[in-house]
Scaffold this motif. Structure first.
Motif, PDB file in Angstrom:
ATOM      1  N   LYS A  34      16.588 101.073  11.594  1.00  0.00           N
ATOM      2  CA  LYS A  34      15.645 101.692  10.656  1.00  0.00           C
ATOM      3  C   LYS A  34      16.373 102.472   9.575  1.00  0.00           C
ATOM      4  CE  LYS A  34      11.673 104.788  10.305  1.00  0.00           C
ATOM      5  NZ  LYS A  34      10.799 105.757  10.975  1.00  0.00           N
ATOM      6  N   LEU A  35      17.395 103.234   9.982  1.00  0.00           N
ATOM      7  CA  LEU A  35      18.160 104.014   9.012  1.00  0.00           C
ATOM      8  C   LEU A  35      18.842 103.095   8.002  1.00  0.00           C
ATOM      9  CD1 LEU A  35      19.220 106.782   8.105  1.00  0.00           C
ATOM     10  CD2 LEU A  35      21.183 106.430   9.622  1.00  0.00           C
ATOM     11  N   MET A  36      19.373 101.980   8.497  1.00  0.00           N
ATOM     12  CA  MET A  36      20.046 101.043   7.593  1.00  0.00           C
ATOM     13  C   MET A  36      19.057 100.441   6.607  1.00  0.00           C
ATOM     14  SD  MET A  36      22.343  97.642   8.383  1.00  0.00           S
ATOM     15  CE  MET A  36      23.681  98.504   9.188  1.00  0.00           C
ATOM     16  N   ARG A  37      17.860 100.065   7.084  1.00  0.00           N
ATOM     17  CA  ARG A  37      16.861  99.494   6.165  1.00  0.00           C
ATOM     18  C   ARG A  37      16.478 100.499   5.095  1.00  0.00           C
ATOM     19  NH1 ARG A  37      11.725 100.168   5.501  1.00  0.00           N
ATOM     20  NH2 ARG A  37      11.348 101.131   7.534  1.00  0.00           N
ATOM     21  N   GLU A  38      16.189 101.738   5.486  1.00  0.00           N
ATOM     22  CA  GLU A  38      15.792 102.766   4.519  1.00  0.00           C
ATOM     23  C   GLU A  38      16.907 103.038   3.515  1.00  0.00           C
ATOM     24  OE1 GLU A  38      14.708 105.996   7.059  1.00  0.00           O
ATOM     25  OE2 GLU A  38      12.659 105.260   7.400  1.00  0.00           O
ATOM     26  N   THR A  39      18.151 103.036   3.997  1.00  0.00           N
ATOM     27  CA  THR A  39      19.291 103.263   3.110  1.00  0.00           C
ATOM     28  C   THR A  39      19.444 102.114   2.125  1.00  0.00           C
ATOM     29  OG1 THR A  39      20.430 104.476   4.876  1.00  0.00           O
ATOM     30  CG2 THR A  39      21.779 103.707   3.040  1.00  0.00           C
ATOM     31  N   PHE A  40      19.295 100.902   2.617  1.00  0.00           N
ATOM     32  CA  PHE A  40      19.405  99.732   1.737  1.00  0.00           C
ATOM     33  C   PHE A  40      18.344  99.770   0.646  1.00  0.00           C
ATOM     34  CE2 PHE A  40      21.878  96.258   4.253  1.00  0.00           C
ATOM     35  CZ  PHE A  40      22.902  97.165   4.478  1.00  0.00           C
ATOM     36  N   GLU A  41      17.124 100.152   1.009  1.00  0.00           N
ATOM     37  CA  GLU A  41      16.053 100.210   0.006  1.00  0.00           C
ATOM     38  C   GLU A  41      16.345 101.278  -1.045  1.00  0.00           C
ATOM     39  OE1 GLU A  41      12.397 100.527   2.201  1.00  0.00           O
ATOM     40  OE2 GLU A  41      12.308  98.376   2.591  1.00  0.00           O
ATOM     41  N   SER A  42      16.986 102.366  -0.625  1.00  0.00           N
ATOM     42  CA  SER A  42      17.359 103.434  -1.571  1.00  0.00           C
ATOM     43  C   SER A  42      18.450 102.965  -2.528  1.00  0.00           C
ATOM     44  CB  SER A  42      17.851 104.678  -0.816  1.00  0.00           C
ATOM     45  OG  SER A  42      16.849 105.198   0.012  1.00  0.00           O
ATOM     46  N   LEU A  43      19.320 102.075  -2.062  1.00  0.00           N
ATOM     47  CA  LEU A  43      20.454 101.622  -2.872  1.00  0.00           C
ATOM     48  C   LEU A  43      20.071 100.524  -3.867  1.00  0.00           C
ATOM     49  CD1 LEU A  43      23.259 101.634  -0.163  1.00  0.00           C
ATOM     50  CD2 LEU A  43      23.232 102.988  -2.268  1.00  0.00           C
ATOM     51  N   GLY A  44      18.899  99.934  -3.709  1.00  0.00           N
ATOM     52  CA  GLY A  44      18.424  99.004  -4.727  1.00  0.00           C
ATOM     53  C   GLY A  44      18.801  97.545  -4.547  1.00  0.00           C
ATOM     54  N   SER A  45      18.790  96.815  -5.686  1.00  0.00           N
ATOM     55  CA  SER A  45      18.764  95.348  -5.711  1.00  0.00           C
ATOM     56  C   SER A  45      19.719  94.642  -4.764  1.00  0.00           C
ATOM     57  CB  SER A  45      19.000  94.846  -7.141  1.00  0.00           C
ATOM     58  OG  SER A  45      20.207  95.361  -7.651  1.00  0.00           O
ATOM     59  N   THR A  46      21.015  94.915  -4.844  1.00  0.00           N
ATOM     60  CA  THR A  46      21.973  94.174  -4.011  1.00  0.00           C
ATOM     61  C   THR A  46      21.683  94.365  -2.535  1.00  0.00           C
ATOM     62  OG1 THR A  46      23.664  94.590  -5.695  1.00  0.00           O
ATOM     63  CG2 THR A  46      24.420  93.725  -3.593  1.00  0.00           C
ATOM     64  N   TYR A  47      21.451  95.618  -2.157  1.00  0.00           N
ATOM     65  CA  TYR A  47      21.269  95.927  -0.741  1.00  0.00           C
ATOM     66  C   TYR A  47      19.901  95.446  -0.237  1.00  0.00           C
ATOM     67  CZ  TYR A  47      25.585  98.574  -0.904  1.00  0.00           C
ATOM     68  OH  TYR A  47      26.907  98.923  -1.028  1.00  0.00           O
ATOM     69  N   ILE A  48      18.908  95.440  -1.116  1.00  0.00           N
ATOM     70  CA  ILE A  48      17.605  94.883  -0.740  1.00  0.00           C
ATOM     71  C   ILE A  48      17.757  93.389  -0.453  1.00  0.00           C
ATOM     72  CG2 ILE A  48      15.326  94.246  -1.644  1.00  0.00           C
ATOM     73  CD1 ILE A  48      15.335  96.978  -3.124  1.00  0.00           C
ATOM     74  N   LYS A  49      18.494  92.693  -1.320  1.00  0.00           N
ATOM     75  CA  LYS A  49      18.736  91.265  -1.098  1.00  0.00           C
ATOM     76  C   LYS A  49      19.555  91.053   0.175  1.00  0.00           C
ATOM     77  CE  LYS A  49      16.595  89.787  -4.726  1.00  0.00           C
ATOM     78  NZ  LYS A  49      15.304  89.105  -4.548  1.00  0.00           N
ATOM     79  N   LEU A  50      20.501  91.956   0.422  1.00  0.00           N
ATOM     80  CA  LEU A  50      21.286  91.873   1.655  1.00  0.00           C
ATOM     81  C   LEU A  50      20.372  92.054   2.868  1.00  0.00           C
ATOM     82  CD1 LEU A  50      23.888  91.800   3.291  1.00  0.00           C
ATOM     83  CD2 LEU A  50      24.253  94.216   2.743  1.00  0.00           C
ATOM     84  N   GLY A  51      19.432  92.999   2.765  1.00  0.00           N
ATOM     85  CA  GLY A  51      18.474  93.220   3.851  1.00  0.00           C
ATOM     86  C   GLY A  51      17.617  91.997   4.096  1.00  0.00           C
ATOM     87  N   GLN A  52      17.203  91.339   3.022  1.00  0.00           N
ATOM     88  CA  GLN A  52      16.403  90.126   3.162  1.00  0.00           C
ATOM     89  C   GLN A  52      17.221  88.991   3.762  1.00  0.00           C
ATOM     90  OE1 GLN A  52      15.083  89.803  -0.893  1.00  0.00           O
ATOM     91  NE2 GLN A  52      13.269  91.047  -0.553  1.00  0.00           N
ATOM     92  N   PHE A  53      18.518  88.971   3.441  1.00  0.00           N
ATOM     93  CA  PHE A  53      19.413  87.987   4.039  1.00  0.00           C
ATOM     94  C   PHE A  53      19.516  88.213   5.549  1.00  0.00           C
ATOM     95  CE2 PHE A  53      23.651  86.670   5.458  1.00  0.00           C
ATOM     96  CZ  PHE A  53      23.712  85.369   4.992  1.00  0.00           C
ATOM     97  N   ILE A  54      19.634  89.494   5.949  1.00  0.00           N
ATOM     98  CA  ILE A  54      19.686  89.832   7.375  1.00  0.00           C
ATOM     99  C   ILE A  54      18.399  89.383   8.064  1.00  0.00           C
ATOM    100  CG2 ILE A  54      19.682  91.766   9.025  1.00  0.00           C
ATOM    101  CD1 ILE A  54      21.548  93.254   7.050  1.00  0.00           C
ATOM    102  N   ALA A  55      17.265  89.652   7.406  1.00  0.00           N
ATOM    103  CA  ALA A  55      15.963  89.309   7.998  1.00  0.00           C
ATOM    104  C   ALA A  55      15.797  87.809   8.198  1.00  0.00           C
ATOM    105  CB  ALA A  55      14.835  89.839   7.105  1.00  0.00           C
ATOM    106  N   SER A  56      16.432  87.019   7.353  1.00  0.00           N
ATOM    107  CA  SER A  56      16.234  85.567   7.426  1.00  0.00           C
ATOM    108  C   SER A  56      17.413  84.834   8.072  1.00  0.00           C
ATOM    109  CB  SER A  56      15.990  85.000   6.016  1.00  0.00           C
ATOM    110  OG  SER A  56      17.109  85.202   5.194  1.00  0.00           O
ATOM    111  N   THR A  57      18.335  85.597   8.678  1.00  0.00           N
ATOM    112  CA  THR A  57      19.510  84.967   9.282  1.00  0.00           C
ATOM    113  C   THR A  57      19.738  85.468  10.703  1.00  0.00           C
ATOM    114  OG1 THR A  57      20.440  85.083   7.043  1.00  0.00           O
ATOM    115  CG2 THR A  57      21.881  84.235   8.748  1.00  0.00           C
TER     116      THR A  57
END
Length: 432
Positions: free
Chosen positions: A39-62
């Motif tokens: 949860k902390l990693m997801r919230e941090t990624f969303e705070s960091l913006g585009s690259t990390y959001i895309k990275l989070g979506q990559f994690i979700a789909s892999t």
């Protein structure tokens, strides 16, 4: 040119400072609130913006690469960002079409955006020649932020690999490189335009009159600006409105799925992000496909093996399931298919106790669990699935959601109208 290099350098330094500040804030939150790591990693990624959001979506789909708790947590990784002022859009257009008078291209551009995500913002417009279009404009510094973030991630992955040699997912640096390849493609609108052209050509070759994708205006498109025909319609998740346009909503879904399944066999790439915002029922009854920024690539034989696997699953033929699993994956070791079949039987026997025919009509969360379990079994036998395998399954989950809205009492996968494996024969594709 020199000024641009200096500006990019300053942006990189500023981005690293911003990243450090967000990371420090996350550290304080972890020490005081003790949230779960995922949860902390997801919230941090969303705070960091585009690259990390895309990275989070990559994690979700892999799920083949990341622990289950992270895959599940990142399912909710958001990709909506605040809109930018219209003055910025004007600046980008002026820069990209330097030397050309914008008034000779666009008769009008709506100041209010139609949509805004991490990489781009979309505005409706009208060309001087009279056509209604949408303009997709890249957000400021996206490429600089992307490269800075990915260089930091690559550096961190290398350190982590050396510090923790027994990390389960040891090829972290390779994973970052894979993410980089995908994301660099997504910020190149010329490539997105080619994806669209490929899909339109496929519709033409197969004489598919039931589906449609927007025309690209290449003369008004660049790496940072994409100008496309505007489509008018409603999302497939709005059942009441769909019912007004179509007498048979299930037919709409069949059309969308047949068109997409055909593209797996006949296109250079497949649309890998057909959620409710990217699939619409047009006013004339055709199904509209939009936003080809995220695509996957799959060999036709891999998709054929996927179909074979699902067919064997419904027949509870575990030996055939094991063989198809080998056909869709890759391995450097000799696999004992009998042992693999036994593992698959242990995995699926509980799931299939109720009714094998209901497996593909179960809810998305269950399907995601089944996919992760299947990938886990494959890993234990040394099977590596194609990199776009997860994108394929993610799209199947999207279709599952559409089914629940448009055909809640119909077993779509048993419907004779559905053609999951198609040939080049245009008569195979659904027509009006």
């Amino acid at each position: 040119m020199k000024n641009n290099i200096v500006m990019d350098g300053l942006r990189s330094v500023a981005r690293m400072g911003q990243t450090a500040a967000v990371a420090a804030k996350a550290g304080i939150k972890y020490a005081t609130e003790k949230p779960s790591n995922a949860k902390l990693m997801r919230e941090t990624f969303e705070s960091l913006g585009s690259t990390y959001i895309k990275l989070g979506q990559f994690i979700a789909s892999t799920p083949s690469l990341f622990p289950r708790e992270y895959v599940e947590e990142f399912q909710g990784c958001l990709d909506q960002t605040p809109t930018l002022p219209f003055s910025y859009v004007q600046q980008v257009l002026a820069s990209e079409f330097a030397g050309r008078n914008l008034n000779e291209i666009f008769a009008s551009i709506d100041e209010k955006s139609l949509a805004s995500a991490s990489i781009a913002q979309v505005h409706a417009a009208q060309l001087v020649s009279g056509e209604n279009v949408v303009i997709k404009v890249q957000k400021p510094g996206v490429e600089t932020i992307l490269y800075t973030d990915l260089n930091v991630l690559h550096w961190a992955a290398k350190i982590l690999e050396k510090a923790v040699p027994k990390v389960k997912f040891a090829s972290l640096a390779d994973i970052v490189d894979e993410i980089k390849t995908r994301m660099v493609r997504e910020v190149d609108f010329i490539e997105e335009a080619q994806n669209l052209d490929d899909f339109v050509n496929y519709l033409n070759i197969t004489q598919n009159k039931a589906a449609y994708a927007p025309k690209v205006y290449h003369q008004y498109s660049t790496r940072r600006v994409l100008t496309m025909e505007r489509l008018y319609g409603v999302p497939l998740t709005d059942f009441d409105v769909v019912k007004k346009v179509s007498k048979d909503p299930s037919q709409v879904l069949i059309t969308a799925m047949n068109t997409w399944f055909g593209s797996l066999m006949m296109c250079n790439s497949f649309h890998a992000d057909l959620h409710a915002g990217n699939l619409m029922l047009m006013e004339d009854g055709r199904v509209g496909f939009i936003d080809f920024g995220i695509v996957g690539q799959l060999k036709p034989e891999v998709w054929t093996a996927c179909i074979g696997f699902m067919d064997a699953l419904q027949k509870t033929d575990y030996a055939l399931m094991a063989q198809n699993m080998l056909n869709m994956g890759m391995t450097d070791t000799k696999i004992d298919t009998q042992v693999l079949a036994a593992d698959l039987e242990r995995l699926f026997s509980g799931v299939l106790l109720a009714d094998p025919q209901e497996l593909l009509s179960t809810n998305p969360a269950d399907l995601n669990d089944i996919m992760m379990d299947m990938v886990g079994v494959g890993e234990r036998h040394g099977i590596r699935f194609p990199r776009d395998f997860a994108l394929l399954f993610k799209q199947m989950l999207y279709f599952d959601r559409f089914m629940r809205i448009l055909a809640p009492y119909t077993d779509i996968y048993a419907d004779q109208r559905l053609q999951m494996v198609q040939s080049m024969d245009p008569n195979v594709l659904l027509k009006h």
